[in-house]
Design an enzyme around this catalytic site. Structure first.
Site, PDB file in Angstrom:
ATOM      1  N   LYS A 146       6.455  -3.532  -2.974  1.00  0.00           N
ATOM      2  CA  LYS A 146       5.219  -3.017  -2.366  1.00  0.00           C
ATOM      3  C   LYS A 146       4.269  -4.182  -2.105  1.00  0.00           C
ATOM      4  CE  LYS A 146       1.084  -0.232  -3.489  1.00  0.00           C
ATOM      5  NZ  LYS A 146       0.437   0.712  -4.425  1.00  0.00           N
ATOM      6  N   ASP A 171      -5.942  -2.800  -1.720  1.00  0.00           N
ATOM      7  CA  ASP A 171      -5.939  -1.335  -1.707  1.00  0.00           C
ATOM      8  C   ASP A 171      -7.346  -0.805  -1.994  1.00  0.00           C
ATOM      9  OD1 ASP A 171      -5.403   1.345  -1.837  1.00  0.00           O
ATOM     10  OD2 ASP A 171      -4.241   1.258  -3.713  1.00  0.00           O
ATOM     11  N   LYS A 199     -11.573   4.290  -3.202  1.00  0.00           N
ATOM     12  CA  LYS A 199     -11.601   4.116  -4.657  1.00  0.00           C
ATOM     13  C   LYS A 199     -13.029   3.884  -5.129  1.00  0.00           C
ATOM     14  CE  LYS A 199      -7.071   1.966  -5.414  1.00  0.00           C
ATOM     15  NZ  LYS A 199      -6.536   2.992  -6.306  1.00  0.00           N
ATOM     16  N   ASP A 259      -2.299  -5.495  -5.675  1.00  0.00           N
ATOM     17  CA  ASP A 259      -1.433  -4.395  -5.243  1.00  0.00           C
ATOM     18  C   ASP A 259      -0.233  -4.887  -4.411  1.00  0.00           C
ATOM     19  OD1 ASP A 259      -0.990  -1.721  -5.646  1.00  0.00           O
ATOM     20  OD2 ASP A 259      -2.123  -1.053  -3.892  1.00  0.00           O
ATOM     21  N   ASP A 309      -5.070   7.251  -0.764  1.00  0.00           N
ATOM     22  CA  ASP A 309      -4.919   6.253  -1.828  1.00  0.00           C
ATOM     23  C   ASP A 309      -3.501   6.247  -2.411  1.00  0.00           C
ATOM     24  OD1 ASP A 309      -5.651   4.224  -3.496  1.00  0.00           O
ATOM     25  OD2 ASP A 309      -6.810   5.476  -4.882  1.00  0.00           O
ATOM     26  N   GLU A 333      -0.837   5.303  -1.101  1.00  0.00           N
ATOM     27  CA  GLU A 333      -0.306   4.612   0.077  1.00  0.00           C
ATOM     28  C   GLU A 333       0.969   3.832  -0.200  1.00  0.00           C
ATOM     29  OE1 GLU A 333      -2.430   3.307  -1.911  1.00  0.00           O
ATOM     30  OE2 GLU A 333      -1.534   1.327  -2.173  1.00  0.00           O
ATOM     31  N   ARG A 393       3.733   4.594  -1.774  1.00  0.00           N
ATOM     32  CA  ARG A 393       4.940   5.360  -1.472  1.00  0.00           C
ATOM     33  C   ARG A 393       5.131   5.526   0.033  1.00  0.00           C
ATOM     34  NH1 ARG A 393       2.513  10.220  -4.964  1.00  0.00           N
ATOM     35  NH2 ARG A 393       1.420   8.456  -5.891  1.00  0.00           N
TER      36      ARG A 393
HETATM   37  N1  BES Z   1      -2.338   0.726  -6.298  1.00  0.00           N
HETATM   38  C1  BES Z   1      -2.670   1.978  -6.832  1.00  0.00           C
HETATM   39  C2  BES Z   1      -2.144   2.171  -8.251  1.00  0.00           C
HETATM   40  C3  BES Z   1      -2.885   1.418  -9.331  1.00  0.00           C
HETATM   41  C4  BES Z   1      -4.140   1.809  -9.725  1.00  0.00           C
HETATM   42  C5  BES Z   1      -2.279   0.380  -9.967  1.00  0.00           C
HETATM   43  C6  BES Z   1      -4.788   1.142 -10.746  1.00  0.00           C
HETATM   44  C7  BES Z   1      -2.900  -0.273 -11.000  1.00  0.00           C
HETATM   45  C8  BES Z   1      -4.163   0.094 -11.385  1.00  0.00           C
HETATM   46  C9  BES Z   1      -2.073   3.097  -5.985  1.00  0.00           C
HETATM   47  O1  BES Z   1      -2.013   2.843  -4.643  1.00  0.00           O
HETATM   48  C10 BES Z   1      -2.948   4.283  -6.153  1.00  0.00           C
HETATM   49  O2  BES Z   1      -4.077   4.215  -5.764  1.00  0.00           O
HETATM   50  N2  BES Z   1      -2.411   5.343  -6.747  1.00  0.00           N
HETATM   51  C11 BES Z   1      -3.156   6.509  -6.993  1.00  0.00           C
HETATM   52  C12 BES Z   1      -2.287   7.695  -6.687  1.00  0.00           C
HETATM   53  C13 BES Z   1      -3.007   9.008  -6.656  1.00  0.00           C
HETATM   54  C14 BES Z   1      -3.973   9.054  -5.499  1.00  0.00           C
HETATM   55  C15 BES Z   1      -2.000  10.108  -6.555  1.00  0.00           C
HETATM   56  C16 BES Z   1      -3.584   6.514  -8.458  1.00  0.00           C
HETATM   57  O3  BES Z   1      -2.797   6.060  -9.304  1.00  0.00           O
HETATM   58  O4  BES Z   1      -4.694   6.903  -8.748  1.00  0.00           O
HETATM   59 ZN    ZN Z   2      -1.891   0.905  -4.096  1.00  0.00          ZN
HETATM   60 MN    MN Z   3      -3.790   3.331  -3.629  1.00  0.00          MN
END
Ligand code: BES
Ligand code: ZN
Ligand code: MN
Length: 536
Positions: A309, A314, A321, A332, A391, A393, A395
């Protein structure tokens, strides 16, 4: 290169044999080194204590004490030396050391603990000892050291020595790492001074010569890969853009035998990667799709494919966020960095296997052109996706890459992603999350993680969780709600991996550290390199 590794062979040296002990130590001590590093056991220590005044019985510390004019027993009397595991005692040359027979300026003694106990002979124990030793070598005025590898292992198998040497190199690399020194395009001054410790020489004997040489080649390559992965992670998001990642990969193709291809917007569109493009849309900077090949195996041999990825920043997109610690979302792209680093390591060590690295990379930004929650997009696989949260994104960019890699008829596909905050909640910063239906792949990755102390923990991937991804309007939704957030993310990806063996690593908790020690860890490069090395 910030640190160098090499070997020096003393064919006869053997500390296990009472007969060879004294002569082995003598030849090691005559070496011109800033520091000779030796491991000793609880038994060696007990021998030293009970033998005081009785020079007839031999043991590593007893013999060493004789050669160093009593300075070992002196350290024990002072309480600087004990038999405990991971204890560290640095002896400095003084007038009591016979100048003609001892050229080493220091001797660093590292306690291995009670080697009669199986637990004390484990790699985990060794790692604690090695860490303590490298800490003592770094940060001061020691520039080089001679590390007598066979003194650290009871079992004399050369595989064990090789494993320990690789791990020692991995840790030494961690100590030597400084942000930015390898990045020619970095316009900022490098903040930290380089470490004075620059050269680690592993001493071995006839029995482990070949294993030692190989371990050093592999370990040094892995350190280069880890350093690159760390740099890419730590670089600010205004420098480390998708284009920068593409250029970095192309730069590696000039330095090594890697074949690198970077696809731009037009080509990504032509491939029908509607899901990937829906993420890239909101950004002013164009997406890139990087393909790196290491052709070390036979021509027809099925490759291992790594997919990383590469979200270079992000923001969450329209599902923005919160502001706190958002800077850390520059990390990210650590999945991508680990793939690029691992391919680099594979090329440097001339790994005899075929490996392909694939990196979809873009930014996730809010803008007038950004994807909205509720938008439906069509993935390269043909499946339609209802984007309920922009968010989620990672996947969305990975699923198209996972469809793309079908063309390689892979032996196995492993994707690596900072995918979910939920994985940090589940596993913290210790293990990376591992998801796969293939038990063999799970076992191989678990072992590789254990051998490099870059560990993983398996989480479920049952059909039952797919329920949460149902959409009223498309084939699948891109989120499954808060419960088991990491599992539903993995379930989403699994819908695009039917054609091959696949595993997913969620490295959200392990790829970087927050707080005062903020920085990239280089994980899971050690895990991936070990996995590739251990493949039949
Ligand atoms: N890059 C983030 C995941 C992340 C967040 C990694 C904090 C490390 C620390 C990912 O893209 C994301 O934002 N995931 C969301 C998914 C949710 C919207 C279903 C998450 O984990 O909040
Ligand atoms: Zn992300
Ligand atoms: Mn995200």
């Amino acid at each position: 290169m910030t640190i160098q590794f090499s070997t020096k062979i003393f064919p006869q040296a053997d500390l296990q044999s009472a007969k060879q002990l004294s002569s082995s130590l003598k030849s090691l001590l005559t070496q011109n080194t800033d520091c000779l590093v030796l491991g000793y056991s609880q038994a060696d220590f007990d021998g030293l204590i009970s033998n005081k005044g009785n020079k007839s019985k031999s043991g590593l510390l007893t013999e060493l004490d004789l050669l160093l004019g009593g300075s070992v027993s002196h350290a024990a009397v002072l309480g600087d030396l004990d038999g405990k595991q991971a204890s560290v005692c640095l002896l400095r040359a003084d007038k009591s050391w016979p100048a003609n027979a001892v050229k080493a300026k220091r001797v660093l003694l590292l306690g291995m603990g009670d080697l009669k106990m199986a637990a004390d002979r484990s790699l985990t124990t060794f790692s604690k000892v090695a860490r303590a030793g490298l800490k003592a070598l770094s940060g001061g005025s020691i520039e080089n050291a001679l590390w007598f590898a066979p003194s650290f292992t009871l079992s004399k198998t050369s595989e064990m020595i090789a494993q320990e040497v690789r791990l020692t190199i991995q840790y030494a690399g961690d100590h030597a790492y400084r942000f930015g020194v390898r990045q020619p395009t970095m316009k900022f001054k490098v903040k930290d001074k380089p470490d004075s410790f620059k050269h680690l020489i592993f001493a071995g004997n006839a029995a482990c010569t070949a294993a030692l040489k190989e371990a050093i080649e592999q370990g040094s390559a892995m350190v280069e890969g880890m350093h690159l992965a760390k740099d890419l992670g730590n670089l600010p998001p205004n420098i480390c853009t998708p284009t920068y990642l593409g250029k970095t990969a192309q730069g590696l193709a000039k330095k090594t035998n890697l074949k690198v291809e970077v696809l731009g917007l037009k080509q990504i569109e032509a491939l029908g990667m509607g899901s990937f493009l829906s993420v890239a849309k909101g950004s002013e900077t164009p997406p890139q799709f990087i393909v790196m090949r290491h052709q070390g195996g036979k021509a027809g041999e099925a490759p291992v494919v790594l997919v990383g990825k590469g979200i270079t920043f992000d923001t969450g997109g329209i599902s923005l966020k919160p502001g706190e610690a958002m800077d850390e979302m520059k990390y990210d792209m650590c999945g991508a960095a680990s793939v690029i680093g691992t391919l680099y390591a594979a090329a440097l060590m001339k790994l005899k296997k075929n490996v392909i690295g694939v990196v979809p990379t873009c930014e996730n930004m809010p803008s007038g052109r950004a994807t909205r929650p509720g938008d439906i997009v069509k993935s390269m696989s043909g499946q339609t996706i209802e984007i309920l949260n922009t968010d989620a994104e990672g996947r969305l960019i990975l699923c198209d890459a996972l469809t793309y890699v079908e063309r390689f008829k892979p032996k196995a596909v492993i994707d690596i992603a900072t995918l979910t905050g939920a994985c940090v909640i589940a596993l913290g910063h210790v293990h990376s999350g591992l998801f796969s239906d293939d038990d063999d792949l799970v076992n191989a990755l678990t072992k590789a993680g254990h051998d490099s102390l870059d560990t993983v923990w398996r989480l479920p991937l049952d059909a039952a969780y797919h329920e949460q991804l149902k959409s009223n309007f498309a084939d699948v939704a891109n989120i499954g709600g808060r419960p088991a957030g990491s599992v539903t993310a993995a379930c989403f990806l699994s819908r695009f991996t039917e054609k091959y063996k696949w595993a997913h690593l969620d490295i959200a908790g392990t790829a970087w550290k927050s707080g005062a020690a903020k920085g990239s860890t280089g994980r899971p490069v050690p895990l991936l390199v070990n996995y590739l090395l251990e493949q039949k």
